[in-house]
Design a protein around this motif. Structure first.
Motif, PDB file in Angstrom:
ATOM      1  N   GLU A 295       1.113  -1.201  -0.129  1.00 38.31           N
ATOM      2  CA  GLU A 295       0.293  -0.017  -0.141  1.00 38.31           C
ATOM      3  C   GLU A 295       0.956   0.996  -0.321  1.00 38.31           C
ATOM      4  OE1 GLU A 295      -2.444  -0.567   3.528  1.00 38.31           O
ATOM      5  OE2 GLU A 295      -3.449  -1.947   2.272  1.00 38.31           O
ATOM      6  N   GLY A 296       2.481   1.527  -0.180  1.00 35.27           N
ATOM      7  CA  GLY A 296       2.550   2.722   0.066  1.00 35.27           C
ATOM      8  C   GLY A 296       3.827   2.848   1.235  1.00 35.27           C
ATOM      9  N   GLU A 297       3.965   1.895   1.704  1.00 33.49           N
ATOM     10  CA  GLU A 297       4.498   1.680   3.243  1.00 33.49           C
ATOM     11  C   GLU A 297       5.356   1.275   3.357  1.00 33.49           C
ATOM     12  OE1 GLU A 297       3.399   4.079   4.777  1.00 33.49           O
ATOM     13  OE2 GLU A 297       0.993   4.139   4.701  1.00 33.49           O
ATOM     14  N   THR A 298       6.763   2.582   3.608  1.00 34.33           N
ATOM     15  CA  THR A 298       8.252   1.420   4.119  1.00 34.33           C
ATOM     16  C   THR A 298       8.513   0.879   4.758  1.00 34.33           C
ATOM     17  OG1 THR A 298       9.065   3.860   4.369  1.00 34.33           O
ATOM     18  CG2 THR A 298       8.434   3.309   2.069  1.00 34.33           C
ATOM     19  N   VAL A 299       9.502   0.065   5.395  1.00 34.88           N
ATOM     20  CA  VAL A 299       9.830  -0.468   6.267  1.00 34.88           C
ATOM     21  C   VAL A 299       9.709   0.638   7.322  1.00 34.88           C
ATOM     22  CG1 VAL A 299      10.670  -2.219   7.311  1.00 34.88           C
ATOM     23  CG2 VAL A 299      10.238  -2.241   5.176  1.00 34.88           C
ATOM     24  N   GLU A 300      10.827   1.308   6.429  1.00 34.18           N
ATOM     25  CA  GLU A 300      11.592   2.339   7.833  1.00 34.18           C
ATOM     26  C   GLU A 300       9.805   3.875   8.167  1.00 34.18           C
ATOM     27  OE1 GLU A 300      14.218   6.966   7.568  1.00 34.18           O
ATOM     28  OE2 GLU A 300      13.847   5.595   4.988  1.00 34.18           O
ATOM     29  N   GLN A 301       8.905   3.956   7.486  1.00 32.63           N
ATOM     30  CA  GLN A 301       7.837   4.121   7.424  1.00 32.63           C
ATOM     31  C   GLN A 301       7.034   3.616   8.820  1.00 32.63           C
ATOM     32  OE1 GLN A 301       6.488   4.660   4.131  1.00 32.63           O
ATOM     33  NE2 GLN A 301       6.960   7.475   3.618  1.00 32.63           N
ATOM     34  N   LEU A 302       7.245   1.754   8.799  1.00 31.66           N
ATOM     35  CA  LEU A 302       6.415   1.880  10.138  1.00 31.66           C
ATOM     36  C   LEU A 302       6.838   0.895  11.034  1.00 31.66           C
ATOM     37  CD1 LEU A 302       5.098  -1.234   7.051  1.00 31.66           C
ATOM     38  CD2 LEU A 302       3.183   0.043   7.977  1.00 31.66           C
ATOM     39  N   LYS A 303       8.640   1.556  11.033  1.00 32.88           N
ATOM     40  CA  LYS A 303       8.923   1.475  12.180  1.00 32.88           C
ATOM     41  C   LYS A 303       8.525   3.194  12.944  1.00 32.88           C
ATOM     42  CE  LYS A 303      12.620  -2.395  10.894  1.00 32.88           C
ATOM     43  NZ  LYS A 303      13.713  -2.569  10.347  1.00 32.88           N
ATOM     44  N   LYS A 304       9.003   3.509  12.185  1.00 33.58           N
ATOM     45  CA  LYS A 304       8.654   4.565  13.345  1.00 33.58           C
ATOM     46  C   LYS A 304       7.174   4.581  13.674  1.00 33.58           C
ATOM     47  CE  LYS A 304      11.667   7.933  10.240  1.00 33.58           C
ATOM     48  NZ  LYS A 304      11.628   8.719   9.224  1.00 33.58           N
ATOM     49  N   VAL A 305       6.360   4.321  13.248  1.00 35.99           N
ATOM     50  CA  VAL A 305       5.102   4.235  13.871  1.00 35.99           C
ATOM     51  C   VAL A 305       5.153   3.101  14.589  1.00 35.99           C
ATOM     52  CG1 VAL A 305       2.641   4.119  13.479  1.00 35.99           C
ATOM     53  CG2 VAL A 305       3.580   5.042  11.370  1.00 35.99           C
ATOM     54  N   ALA A 306       5.713   1.893  14.685  1.00 30.25           N
ATOM     55  CA  ALA A 306       6.165   0.926  15.867  1.00 30.25           C
ATOM     56  C   ALA A 306       6.699   1.925  17.064  1.00 30.25           C
ATOM     57  CB  ALA A 306       7.121  -0.433  15.091  1.00 30.25           C
ATOM     58  N   ASP A 307       7.884   2.914  16.720  1.00 28.59           N
ATOM     59  CA  ASP A 307       8.095   3.275  17.478  1.00 28.59           C
ATOM     60  C   ASP A 307       7.373   4.123  18.572  1.00 28.59           C
ATOM     61  OD1 ASP A 307      10.038   4.623  19.492  1.00 28.59           O
ATOM     62  OD2 ASP A 307      10.123   6.517  18.160  1.00 28.59           O
ATOM     63  N   ILE A 308       6.603   4.516  17.815  1.00 31.72           N
ATOM     64  CA  ILE A 308       5.378   5.862  18.019  1.00 31.72           C
ATOM     65  C   ILE A 308       4.677   4.786  19.599  1.00 31.72           C
ATOM     66  CG2 ILE A 308       3.402   7.113  18.356  1.00 31.72           C
ATOM     67  CD1 ILE A 308       4.229   8.012  15.349  1.00 31.72           C
ATOM     68  N   ALA A 309       3.767   3.877  19.182  1.00 29.33           N
ATOM     69  CA  ALA A 309       3.369   2.650  19.826  1.00 29.33           C
ATOM     70  C   ALA A 309       4.162   2.266  20.342  1.00 29.33           C
ATOM     71  CB  ALA A 309       2.839   1.233  18.372  1.00 29.33           C
ATOM     72  N   GLU A 310       5.332   1.278  20.421  1.00 25.57           N
ATOM     73  CA  GLU A 310       5.778   1.652  21.685  1.00 25.57           C
ATOM     74  C   GLU A 310       5.859   2.197  22.552  1.00 25.57           C
ATOM     75  OE1 GLU A 310       9.963   0.115  22.851  1.00 25.57           O
ATOM     76  OE2 GLU A 310       9.789   1.313  21.643  1.00 25.57           O
ATOM     77  N   ARG A 311       5.971   3.791  22.807  1.00 24.78           N
ATOM     78  CA  ARG A 311       5.854   4.266  23.689  1.00 24.78           C
ATOM     79  C   ARG A 311       4.733   4.863  24.174  1.00 24.78           C
ATOM     80  NH1 ARG A 311       7.117   9.711  21.547  1.00 24.78           N
ATOM     81  NH2 ARG A 311       7.870   8.634  19.199  1.00 24.78           N
ATOM     82  N   CYS A 312       3.878   4.175  23.699  1.00 26.23           N
ATOM     83  CA  CYS A 312       1.864   4.384  23.791  1.00 26.23           C
ATOM     84  C   CYS A 312       1.709   3.064  24.526  1.00 26.23           C
ATOM     85  CB  CYS A 312       1.005   4.314  22.744  1.00 26.23           C
ATOM     86  SG  CYS A 312       1.510   6.303  21.819  1.00 26.23           S
ATOM     87  N   LEU A 313       2.495   2.262  24.841  1.00 27.90           N
ATOM     88  CA  LEU A 313       2.448   1.056  24.937  1.00 27.90           C
ATOM     89  C   LEU A 313       3.264   0.783  27.196  1.00 27.90           C
ATOM     90  CD1 LEU A 313       2.221  -1.460  22.114  1.00 27.90           C
ATOM     91  CD2 LEU A 313       0.083  -0.638  24.016  1.00 27.90           C
ATOM     92  N   LYS A 314       3.312   1.861  26.930  1.00 26.37           N
ATOM     93  CA  LYS A 314       4.679   2.007  28.115  1.00 26.37           C
ATOM     94  C   LYS A 314       4.093   1.628  29.471  1.00 26.37           C
ATOM     95  CE  LYS A 314       8.700   3.419  26.855  1.00 26.37           C
ATOM     96  NZ  LYS A 314      10.524   2.404  26.918  1.00 26.37           N
ATOM     97  N   LEU A 315       4.071   0.831  30.261  1.00 20.95           N
ATOM     98  CA  LEU A 315       3.557   0.183  31.414  1.00 20.95           C
ATOM     99  C   LEU A 315       3.577   1.626  32.008  1.00 20.95           C
ATOM    100  CD1 LEU A 315       5.076  -3.174  32.509  1.00 20.95           C
ATOM    101  CD2 LEU A 315       2.876  -2.340  30.892  1.00 20.95           C
ATOM    102  N   LYS A 316       3.967   2.229  32.565  1.00 25.01           N
ATOM    103  CA  LYS A 316       3.409   3.961  33.139  1.00 25.01           C
ATOM    104  C   LYS A 316       3.345   4.821  33.017  1.00 25.01           C
ATOM    105  CE  LYS A 316       8.109   2.550  36.905  1.00 25.01           C
ATOM    106  NZ  LYS A 316       8.710   3.380  37.509  1.00 25.01           N
ATOM    107  N   MET A 317       2.221   5.290  33.450  1.00 25.54           N
ATOM    108  CA  MET A 317       1.427   6.244  32.459  1.00 25.54           C
ATOM    109  C   MET A 317       2.297   7.345  31.998  1.00 25.54           C
ATOM    110  SD  MET A 317      -2.264   6.662  34.082  1.00 25.54           S
ATOM    111  CE  MET A 317      -3.364   5.199  34.559  1.00 25.54           C
ATOM    112  N   GLU A 318       3.142   8.139  33.661  1.00 26.00           N
ATOM    113  CA  GLU A 318       4.132   9.150  33.296  1.00 26.00           C
ATOM    114  C   GLU A 318       4.775   9.099  31.892  1.00 26.00           C
ATOM    115  OE1 GLU A 318       5.476   6.393  36.947  1.00 26.00           O
ATOM    116  OE2 GLU A 318       3.893   7.626  36.140  1.00 26.00           O
TER     117      GLU A 318
END
Length: 296
Positions: free
Chosen positions: A210-233
């Protein structure tokens, strides 16, 4: 504002053929207003004391939302909508959605995303710490810290949105018992894949088509990882998430991307959810762990 007669005429007096969904507090009908607008109209079931508060709460929340959105990417539209609820409304009291999931992100015929289902939402003053008396939402998306402490903050929506991002980049559902045990809870599997360097195996290969590069997906994955931190703060705000996603799409499109306006409406045509499934009604209580329970 519409009169009861307007709504009756729009639904052919609540004809059963107009029913598009059933929730815990009412039935949703597809209606056509006098000006030809197609809308969804929620009609309360036979009222009893247990339903009144939630139904009124949803109307109160929806009456305070008026959100123009100017970025065309599903993920971005949803992040921007949540950011608006949390911090960008003129009113000083943030709204916490409490049930962010793909089945509550609807797509219309123009692929415009609309955030729906505010039955569990709450207005929480910024200067007050609020605790939920009951846990509401969908396990697989629920913030683990919220589950443990019952403390209600905007960061619980951030966690749930992180799960939605992971669903988008992996093409997998948040929870599925037909997967191997280590993959049943998508958030856990995703974080494990990052930790062990197996992210490429988790990424949905169709995204590249669909036109998404692995690099772009990895950047989104990085955002997702930070959203999923166990500690709210340790999690970012939804405003920060929306800005980061917007920067990604602007970079991809060379700062030239179409602008569209969307709104979070109580009266918007409900079609498909974000993953192309028919919208499910009511709350789902499914666990990533058999030791986790919720009450309503």
């Amino acid at each position: 504002m519409f009169t009861s007669e307007d709504l009756k005429k729009a639904t052919k007096y609540y004809d059963e053929s107009k029913i598009v969904g059933r929730g815990g507090n009412g039935i949703v009908y597809k209606g056509t207003l006098g000006d030809k607008r197609i809308v969804a109209i929620r009609k309360s079931k036979v009222v009893d004391e247990s339903q009144v508060e939630q139904f009124i709460n949803e109307i109160v929340v929806l009456s305070q939302i008026n959100h123009p959105n100017v970025v065309k990417l599903v993920a971005i539209e949803t992040a921007s909508a949540l950011s608006h609820l949390h911090s960008e409304r003129k009113a000083s009291v943030p709204i916490i959605h409490r049930d962010v999931k793909t089945t509550n992100i609807l797509l219309d015929d123009n692929w415009t995303a609309k955030l729906s289902d505010f039955q569990a939402s709450r207005l929480v003053p910024k200067d007050k710490i609020q605790f939920a008396t009951v846990i509401q939402g969908t396990l697989g998306y629920l913030d683990p810290e919220y589950l443990q402490t019952s403390q209600l903050t905007e960061k619980s929506d951030v966690y749930s949105f992180g799960v939605v991002l992971v669903e988008l980049i992996t093409g997998k559902k948040a929870l599925a018992f037909d997967r191997p045990e280590e993959e049943r809870c998508l958030a856990t599997y995703f974080l494990s894949s990052l930790k062990t360097g197996r992210l490429n195996q988790a990424i949905d290969k169709h995204r590249e088509n669909e036109g998404e590069t692995v690099e772009q997906l990895k950047k989104v994955a990085d955002i997702a990882e930070r959203c999923l931190k166990l500690k709210m703060e340790e999690r970012p705000t939804m405003k920060d998430v929306a800005m980061e996603l917007e920067r990604l799409i602007m970079k991809k499109m060379g700062n030239k991307h179409p602008q569209v306006e969307t709104n979070i409406d109580v009266i918007s045509e409900e079609t498909e959810d974000l993953l192309g499934q028919k919208k499910s009604s009511g709350y789902e209580f499914e666990g990533c762990s058999s030791n986790t329970t919720t009450t309503e």
